[in-house]
Design a protein around this motif. Structure first.
Motif, PDB file in Angstrom:
ATOM      1  N   GLU A 170       0.852  -1.180   0.000  1.00  0.00           N
ATOM      2  CA  GLU A 170       0.000   0.000   0.000  1.00  0.00           C
ATOM      3  C   GLU A 170       0.893   1.238   0.000  1.00  0.00           C
ATOM      4  OE1 GLU A 170      -4.114   1.378   2.248  1.00  0.00           O
ATOM      5  OE2 GLU A 170      -2.789  -0.070   3.203  1.00  0.00           O
ATOM      6  N   PRO A 171       0.821   2.081  -1.032  1.00  0.00           N
ATOM      7  CA  PRO A 171       1.727   3.230  -1.119  1.00  0.00           C
ATOM      8  C   PRO A 171       1.712   4.124   0.112  1.00  0.00           C
ATOM      9  CG  PRO A 171       0.582   2.920  -3.198  1.00  0.00           C
ATOM     10  CD  PRO A 171      -0.048   1.970  -2.218  1.00  0.00           C
ATOM     11  N   SER A 172       0.562   4.279   0.741  1.00  0.00           N
ATOM     12  CA  SER A 172       0.466   5.205   1.869  1.00  0.00           C
ATOM     13  C   SER A 172       1.126   4.683   3.131  1.00  0.00           C
ATOM     14  CB  SER A 172      -1.004   5.523   2.159  1.00  0.00           C
ATOM     15  OG  SER A 172      -1.699   4.357   2.559  1.00  0.00           O
ATOM     16  N   THR A 173       1.327   3.382   3.222  1.00  0.00           N
ATOM     17  CA  THR A 173       1.870   2.807   4.454  1.00  0.00           C
ATOM     18  C   THR A 173       3.033   1.867   4.237  1.00  0.00           C
ATOM     19  OG1 THR A 173       0.146   1.098   4.358  1.00  0.00           O
ATOM     20  CG2 THR A 173      -0.279   3.000   5.764  1.00  0.00           C
ATOM     21  N   GLY A 174       3.119   1.204   3.100  1.00  0.00           N
ATOM     22  CA  GLY A 174       4.239   0.316   2.838  1.00  0.00           C
ATOM     23  C   GLY A 174       3.840  -1.136   2.706  1.00  0.00           C
ATOM     24  N   PHE A 175       4.584  -2.002   3.396  1.00  0.00           N
ATOM     25  CA  PHE A 175       4.420  -3.451   3.273  1.00  0.00           C
ATOM     26  C   PHE A 175       4.020  -4.076   4.604  1.00  0.00           C
ATOM     27  CE2 PHE A 175       5.055  -7.800   2.531  1.00  0.00           C
ATOM     28  CZ  PHE A 175       5.943  -8.321   3.459  1.00  0.00           C
ATOM     29  N   LEU A 176       3.154  -5.080   4.524  1.00  0.00           N
ATOM     30  CA  LEU A 176       2.753  -5.825   5.710  1.00  0.00           C
ATOM     31  C   LEU A 176       2.503  -7.278   5.332  1.00  0.00           C
ATOM     32  CD1 LEU A 176       2.090  -5.545   8.747  1.00  0.00           C
ATOM     33  CD2 LEU A 176      -0.291  -5.212   8.093  1.00  0.00           C
ATOM     34  N   HIS A 177       3.067  -8.175   6.123  1.00  0.00           N
ATOM     35  CA  HIS A 177       2.827  -9.619   5.961  1.00  0.00           C
ATOM     36  C   HIS A 177       1.586  -9.971   6.763  1.00  0.00           C
ATOM     37  CE1 HIS A 177       4.769 -13.931   6.188  1.00  0.00           C
ATOM     38  NE2 HIS A 177       3.493 -13.982   5.866  1.00  0.00           N
ATOM     39  N   MET A 178       0.517 -10.350   6.059  1.00  0.00           N
ATOM     40  CA  MET A 178      -0.774 -10.609   6.694  1.00  0.00           C
ATOM     41  C   MET A 178      -0.908 -12.093   7.014  1.00  0.00           C
ATOM     42  SD  MET A 178      -1.888  -7.551   6.698  1.00  0.00           S
ATOM     43  CE  MET A 178      -3.518  -7.880   7.361  1.00  0.00           C
ATOM     44  N   HIS A 179      -1.270 -12.386   8.264  1.00  0.00           N
ATOM     45  CA  HIS A 179      -1.432 -13.756   8.684  1.00  0.00           C
ATOM     46  C   HIS A 179      -2.208 -13.811   9.989  1.00  0.00           C
ATOM     47  CE1 HIS A 179       1.633 -13.302  11.904  1.00  0.00           C
ATOM     48  NE2 HIS A 179       2.156 -12.437  11.049  1.00  0.00           N
ATOM     49  N   VAL A 180      -2.688 -14.991  10.341  1.00  0.00           N
ATOM     50  CA  VAL A 180      -3.398 -15.184  11.597  1.00  0.00           C
ATOM     51  C   VAL A 180      -2.364 -15.367  12.699  1.00  0.00           C
ATOM     52  CG1 VAL A 180      -4.991 -16.668  12.864  1.00  0.00           C
ATOM     53  CG2 VAL A 180      -5.348 -16.245  10.427  1.00  0.00           C
ATOM     54  N   GLU A 181      -2.518 -14.642  13.787  1.00  0.00           N
ATOM     55  CA  GLU A 181      -1.594 -14.755  14.906  1.00  0.00           C
ATOM     56  C   GLU A 181      -1.780 -16.086  15.636  1.00  0.00           C
ATOM     57  OE1 GLU A 181       0.813 -12.931  15.583  1.00  0.00           O
ATOM     58  OE2 GLU A 181       0.444 -10.869  14.995  1.00  0.00           O
TER      59      GLU A 181
END
Length: 277
Positions: free
Chosen positions: A265-276
């Protein structure tokens, strides 16, 4: 239930310095430039790459057939015949549970997916489309845009061979062989060119692009999109996204699990999405 900081925090975008000396000549990237332009022109504010959930093993019977796959690609006359069988493999009961659990990050912060604003794209493999349908809580009538190159069989032999010998893991592992960066860039350029055509055909009001595909190969496309593959030419001047060097490193070392995602997402960057947990 979102991405944890240890596996990929949100960071502000910036231009990353190269992580290693570039290759001798930057590779052509017309497809990448086309995708960056299309994402910007269509008002796409985020792209999420989602790995399919756990699937039936190749040595078990295929759906509605009294046989398993013949073996690996070498067991078939052509890569396309192997791909045809491989794409028939459905998700398992474990996979259904994984995809159902993944709704927590799909619908939770920061994703909060809205169906009418989301373009759904899949590789064409049954396990990818089934993961999509479960995560979006839709039946078989769900509208899915196809991007066949997300499944690399028959179009990226070097990348396929590396995966066959090296297996799953972060993209950084695939950059270690001398042929790694070139194979990743070559494959990813094919995919982003096809994705660019998909994005250009989107209607008004869609601001999220969700791409369901396969491990390592999704990592490759995500890294190429942000200019993180050594030797690729610099991103376009009006790039849709770039990442700071620390986030490039996190992306290259991310090990994408089943029913997990890579959010850009350009406004925030990178995130690895997963269930904790």
């Amino acid at each position: 239930l979102q991405g944890s900081p240890s596996r990929g925090s949100i960071h502000r975008s910036g231009s990353p310095p190269p992580l290693r000396p570039p290759l001798a000549a930057p590779r052509a990237m017309a497809g990448l430039a086309q995708l960056h332009m299309a994402l910007g022109q269509k008002g796409i504010r985020r792209v999420i790459f989602v790995r399919h959930a756990n699937a039936v093993r190749p040595d078990l019977p295929l759906p509605d057939e009294d046989r398993a796959m013949l073996g690996g690609p070498d067991a078939y006359a052509t890569p396309h015949e192997w791909k045809r069988d491989d794409q028939k493999r459905p998700v398992t009961e474990k996979g259904k549970e994984q995809a159902t659990a993944a709704r927590s990050w799909w619908l939770g912060y920061p994703m909060r997916v809205e169906e009418k604003r989301t373009a759904l794209v899949a590789s064409g493999a049954r396990r990818a489309t089934e993961t999509l349908q479960i995560m979006t809580e839709r039946d078989t009538c769900v509208s899915i845009l196809m991007c066949p190159s997300l499944h690399p069989a028959g179009i990226a032999p070097t990348m396929e061979n590396m995966f066959s010998t090296m297996g799953y893991g972060p993209l950084q592992k695939f950059l270690e062989p001398p042929e790694g960066a070139g194979a990743i860039a070559e494959y990813s350029e094919l995919v982003v060119a096809e994705l660019a055509n998909v994005v250009e055909g989107l209607g008004a009001g869609e601001d999220t692009l969700a791409v369901f595909g396969h491990a390592v190969f999704l990592n490759a496309v995500a890294a190429y999109l942000v200019g993180a593959v050594p030797g690729q030419a610099p991103l376009p001047e009006a790039a849709w996204i770039s990442l700071p060097s620390e986030q490039v490193e996190v992306l290259l070392t991310a090990d994408l699990g089943e029913a997990e995602g890579l959010l850009l997402e350009p406004s925030t960057g990178f995130l690895h999405m997963h269930v904790e947990g």
